[in-house]
Scaffold this motif. Structure first.
Motif, PDB file in Angstrom:
ATOM      1  N   ILE A   1     -11.872   3.326  18.207  1.00 10.70           N
ATOM      2  CA  ILE A   1     -12.991   2.816  17.420  1.00 10.70           C
ATOM      3  C   ILE A   1     -12.761   1.330  17.206  1.00 10.70           C
ATOM      4  O   ILE A   1     -11.750   0.935  16.620  1.00 10.70           O
ATOM      5  N   VAL A   2     -13.679   0.507  17.669  1.00  9.60           N
ATOM      6  CA  VAL A   2     -13.564  -0.938  17.490  1.00  9.60           C
ATOM      7  C   VAL A   2     -14.443  -1.339  16.314  1.00  9.60           C
ATOM      8  O   VAL A   2     -15.658  -1.090  16.319  1.00  9.60           O
ATOM      9  N   SER A   3     -13.834  -1.947  15.307  1.00  9.01           N
ATOM     10  CA  SER A   3     -14.550  -2.305  14.076  1.00  9.01           C
ATOM     11  C   SER A   3     -14.485  -3.807  13.855  1.00  9.01           C
ATOM     12  O   SER A   3     -13.599  -4.312  13.177  1.00  9.01           O
ATOM     13  N   PRO A   4     -15.439  -4.532  14.442  1.00 13.13           N
ATOM     14  CA  PRO A   4     -15.436  -5.983  14.269  1.00 13.13           C
ATOM     15  C   PRO A   4     -15.981  -6.398  12.900  1.00 13.13           C
ATOM     16  O   PRO A   4     -16.796  -5.698  12.290  1.00 13.13           O
ATOM     17  N   GLY A   5     -15.536  -7.564  12.456  1.00  9.89           N
ATOM     18  CA  GLY A   5     -16.184  -8.235  11.338  1.00  9.89           C
ATOM     19  C   GLY A   5     -17.300  -9.098  11.901  1.00  9.89           C
ATOM     20  O   GLY A   5     -18.023  -8.688  12.803  1.00  9.89           O
ATOM     21  N   TYR A   6     -17.419 -10.307  11.379  1.00  8.38           N
ATOM     22  CA  TYR A   6     -18.478 -11.215  11.837  1.00  8.38           C
ATOM     23  C   TYR A   6     -17.997 -12.032  13.029  1.00  8.38           C
ATOM     24  O   TYR A   6     -17.047 -12.811  12.926  1.00  8.38           O
ATOM     25  N   PHE A   7     -18.670 -11.860  14.158  1.00  2.00           N
ATOM     26  CA  PHE A   7     -18.364 -12.629  15.366  1.00  2.00           C
ATOM     27  C   PHE A   7     -19.602 -13.432  15.770  1.00  2.00           C
ATOM     28  O   PHE A   7     -20.731 -12.993  15.560  1.00  2.00           O
ATOM     29  N   ARG A   8     -19.369 -14.599  16.348  1.00  4.35           N
ATOM     30  CA  ARG A   8     -20.460 -15.521  16.634  1.00  4.35           C
ATOM     31  C   ARG A   8     -21.203 -15.116  17.904  1.00  4.35           C
ATOM     32  O   ARG A   8     -21.076 -15.724  18.969  1.00  4.35           O
TER      33      ARG A   8
ATOM     34  N   VAL B   1      -6.108  -3.798  25.011  1.00  8.38           N
ATOM     35  CA  VAL B   1      -5.836  -2.478  24.438  1.00  8.38           C
ATOM     36  C   VAL B   1      -6.065  -1.382  25.477  1.00  8.38           C
ATOM     37  O   VAL B   1      -5.363  -0.365  25.487  1.00  8.38           O
ATOM     38  N   ALA B   2      -7.021  -1.589  26.369  1.00  8.56           N
ATOM     39  CA  ALA B   2      -7.275  -0.597  27.417  1.00  8.56           C
ATOM     40  C   ALA B   2      -6.096  -0.444  28.367  1.00  8.56           C
ATOM     41  O   ALA B   2      -6.005   0.558  29.083  1.00  8.56           O
ATOM     42  N   ALA B   3      -5.201  -1.418  28.367  1.00  4.13           N
ATOM     43  CA  ALA B   3      -4.077  -1.397  29.302  1.00  4.13           C
ATOM     44  C   ALA B   3      -2.794  -0.830  28.698  1.00  4.13           C
ATOM     45  O   ALA B   3      -1.824  -0.610  29.425  1.00  4.13           O
ATOM     46  N   VAL B   4      -2.786  -0.566  27.377  1.00  9.11           N
ATOM     47  CA  VAL B   4      -1.552  -0.116  26.749  1.00  9.11           C
ATOM     48  C   VAL B   4      -1.468   1.409  26.748  1.00  9.11           C
ATOM     49  O   VAL B   4      -2.483   2.109  26.793  1.00  9.11           O
ATOM     50  N   GLU B   5      -0.261   1.919  26.684  1.00 15.78           N
ATOM     51  CA  GLU B   5      -0.038   3.355  26.729  1.00 15.78           C
ATOM     52  C   GLU B   5      -0.489   4.030  25.440  1.00 15.78           C
ATOM     53  O   GLU B   5      -1.151   5.066  25.460  1.00 15.78           O
ATOM     54  N   ASN B   6      -0.106   3.455  24.303  1.00 15.84           N
ATOM     55  CA  ASN B   6      -0.419   4.060  23.010  1.00 15.84           C
ATOM     56  C   ASN B   6      -1.496   3.246  22.308  1.00 15.84           C
ATOM     57  O   ASN B   6      -1.232   2.498  21.364  1.00 15.84           O
ATOM     58  N   ALA B   7      -2.713   3.418  22.769  1.00 10.93           N
ATOM     59  CA  ALA B   7      -3.828   2.663  22.207  1.00 10.93           C
ATOM     60  C   ALA B   7      -4.154   3.178  20.805  1.00 10.93           C
ATOM     61  O   ALA B   7      -4.024   4.367  20.516  1.00 10.93           O
ATOM     62  N   PRO B   8      -4.590   2.295  19.910  1.00 12.55           N
ATOM     63  CA  PRO B   8      -4.921   2.733  18.546  1.00 12.55           C
ATOM     64  C   PRO B   8      -6.236   3.495  18.500  1.00 12.55           C
ATOM     65  O   PRO B   8      -7.136   3.257  19.312  1.00 12.55           O
ATOM     66  N   LEU B   9      -6.333   4.393  17.543  1.00 14.44           N
ATOM     67  CA  LEU B   9      -7.619   5.030  17.274  1.00 14.44           C
ATOM     68  C   LEU B   9      -8.538   4.044  16.571  1.00 14.44           C
ATOM     69  O   LEU B   9      -9.727   3.967  16.872  1.00 14.44           O
ATOM     70  N   HIS B  10      -7.994   3.275  15.638  1.00 12.25           N
ATOM     71  CA  HIS B  10      -8.766   2.283  14.900  1.00 12.25           C
ATOM     72  C   HIS B  10      -8.304   0.885  15.290  1.00 12.25           C
ATOM     73  O   HIS B  10      -7.137   0.537  15.123  1.00 12.25           O
ATOM     74  N   LEU B  11      -9.222   0.077  15.790  1.00  7.28           N
ATOM     75  CA  LEU B  11      -8.934  -1.315  16.125  1.00  7.28           C
ATOM     76  C   LEU B  11      -9.897  -2.196  15.343  1.00  7.28           C
ATOM     77  O   LEU B  11     -11.083  -2.267  15.653  1.00  7.28           O
ATOM     78  N   PHE B  12      -9.388  -2.846  14.302  1.00  6.77           N
ATOM     79  CA  PHE B  12     -10.191  -3.784  13.527  1.00  6.77           C
ATOM     80  C   PHE B  12     -10.051  -5.166  14.151  1.00  6.77           C
ATOM     81  O   PHE B  12      -8.956  -5.569  14.542  1.00  6.77           O
ATOM     82  N   LEU B  13     -11.155  -5.880  14.234  1.00  9.39           N
ATOM     83  CA  LEU B  13     -11.151  -7.202  14.847  1.00  9.39           C
ATOM     84  C   LEU B  13     -11.717  -8.225  13.868  1.00  9.39           C
ATOM     85  O   LEU B  13     -12.832  -8.057  13.368  1.00  9.39           O
ATOM     86  N   GLY B  14     -10.943  -9.266  13.605  1.00  8.82           N
ATOM     87  CA  GLY B  14     -11.366 -10.330  12.707  1.00  8.82           C
ATOM     88  C   GLY B  14     -10.590 -10.296  11.408  1.00  8.82           C
ATOM     89  O   GLY B  14     -10.306  -9.222  10.862  1.00  8.82           O
ATOM     90  N   GLU B  15     -10.238 -11.477  10.923  1.00  6.68           N
ATOM     91  CA  GLU B  15      -9.520 -11.556   9.651  1.00  6.68           C
ATOM     92  C   GLU B  15     -10.364 -10.996   8.509  1.00  6.68           C
ATOM     93  O   GLU B  15      -9.845 -10.383   7.577  1.00  6.68           O
ATOM     94  N   ASP B  16     -11.687 -11.188   8.605  1.00  7.11           N
ATOM     95  CA  ASP B  16     -12.555 -10.640   7.568  1.00  7.11           C
ATOM     96  C   ASP B  16     -12.536  -9.117   7.572  1.00  7.11           C
ATOM     97  O   ASP B  16     -12.482  -8.480   6.514  1.00  7.11           O
ATOM     98  N   ALA B  17     -12.542  -8.524   8.747  1.00  8.31           N
ATOM     99  CA  ALA B  17     -12.476  -7.068   8.844  1.00  8.31           C
ATOM    100  C   ALA B  17     -11.152  -6.548   8.298  1.00  8.31           C
ATOM    101  O   ALA B  17     -11.108  -5.523   7.606  1.00  8.31           O
ATOM    102  N   TYR B  18     -10.084  -7.252   8.603  1.00  9.29           N
ATOM    103  CA  TYR B  18      -8.752  -6.880   8.105  1.00  9.29           C
ATOM    104  C   TYR B  18      -8.754  -6.851   6.575  1.00  9.29           C
ATOM    105  O   TYR B  18      -8.301  -5.886   5.948  1.00  9.29           O
ATOM    106  N   GLY B  19      -9.309  -7.902   5.964  1.00  6.48           N
ATOM    107  CA  GLY B  19      -9.326  -7.981   4.510  1.00  6.48           C
ATOM    108  C   GLY B  19     -10.214  -6.927   3.880  1.00  6.48           C
ATOM    109  O   GLY B  19      -9.841  -6.296   2.884  1.00  6.48           O
ATOM    110  N   MET B  20     -11.396  -6.712   4.460  1.00  7.31           N
ATOM    111  CA  MET B  20     -12.318  -5.721   3.895  1.00  7.31           C
ATOM    112  C   MET B  20     -11.789  -4.306   4.036  1.00  7.31           C
ATOM    113  O   MET B  20     -12.027  -3.451   3.171  1.00  7.31           O
TER     114      MET B  20
END
Length: 279
Positions: A176-183, A234-253
């Motif tokens: 699951i890719v969960s972006p914050g605000y991207f331009r 992430v598509a290339a790694v063996e142990n990909a995350p279920l949750h992938l947050f993208l953006g410092e804002d997403a991390y904080g929220m």
């Protein structure tokens, strides 16, 4: 990186989808990409490794034809990116049943149509990776005026978590890719629905709507090129995350939401745990 993988990307004519397709092609991947407009897709590339497909995600027939065309062209599908979707602003009282259902039709049911069509091929090959592009608004919903959009993305998060458990025995990963605000142009008029019948009393909703349309749009901190590069990595790694947050804002929220839940759990622990049937 294994650039022999075949990618299938929806919503590829603009935004993150467009950036993803261009980076993949630049790195030598084979890519099938969908959009409502075949002309918009054809502007992206004329490479032999690129298959543009005009698809109506709301039509199972249209989706199945696109998947079949991809299998004929490339022989398999290794990575699915369910990226297509649009934002819908408006208070819950303001939005009509038709406006709500239209958002769910694309953001949720369109995603399900594509996933159902591709899963048999991934199961047969006993491998695959599904990226469902959600949003930080699929993890935390405290945004006035975005209740319906949040509901679509909460649905994406929930079904993706279940999907990850269902497909694990077949070697199929889910992220699951969960972006914050991207331009990107996500907040532009072509990607953000507004209520046909706004209610003047909802000033907080209007303030949020105006901020997103006129202040945040074009000033987002996130770099879409870095976001899609992260997905490719992430598509290339063996142990990909279920949750992938993208953006410092997403991390904080995300942490704000988790801290709020922990606070409620502890404050109301006695009520929560004292609900068992007495022996």
């Amino acid at each position: 990186m294994d650039n022999n993988k075949i990618w299938f990307v929806t919503g590829a004519s603009k935004g993150l989808g467009r950036s993803l397709v261009l980076q993949l092609l630049d790195q030598g991947y084979k890519v099938a990409a969908t959009s409502r407009s075949i002309d918009d897709l054809r502007k992206l590339s004329t490479a032999a490794d690129f298959l543009p497909l005009a698809v109506d995600l709301k039509s199972e027939t249209s989706v199945k034809e696109a998947v079949a065309a991809t299998i004929r062209q490339f022989g398999r599908i290794d990575v699915l990116v369910n990226n297509a979707g649009y934002g819908q602003v408006g208070g819950l009282e303001e939005l009509s049943d038709a406006e709500v259902r239209a958002n769910f039709d694309v953001n949720v049911f369109g995603l399900l149509n594509v996933t159902r069509a591709i899963l048999p091929h991934m199961r047969a090959q006993q491998s695959g990776h599904i990226f469902n592009i959600s949003s930080i608004a699929g993890f935390t919903g405290t945004f006035p005026g975005f209740g319906v959009y949040c509901a679509t993305k909460f649905a994406v998060d929930g079904l993706s978590e279940s999907l990850s458990a269902e497909t694990k025995p077949f070697g199929i990963k889910v992220t699951i890719v969960s972006p914050g605000y991207f331009r990107t142009d996500f907040l532009a008029s072509g990607s953000l629905g507004v209520p046909a019948q706004p209610i003047a009393a909802y000033q907080a909703v209007r303030d949020v709507q105006n901020a997103h349309q006129h202040e945040i749009n074009g000033n987002q901190a996130g770099d879409p090129e870095k976001a899609v590069a992260a997905i490719i990595n992430v598509a290339a790694v063996e142990n990909a995350p279920l949750h992938l947050f993208l953006g410092e804002d997403a991390y904080g929220m995300a942490y704000q939401k988790m801290d709020a839940i922990k606070a409620d759990l502890e404050t109301w622990k006695e009520v929560t745990v004292n609900t068992a049937i007495e022996a």
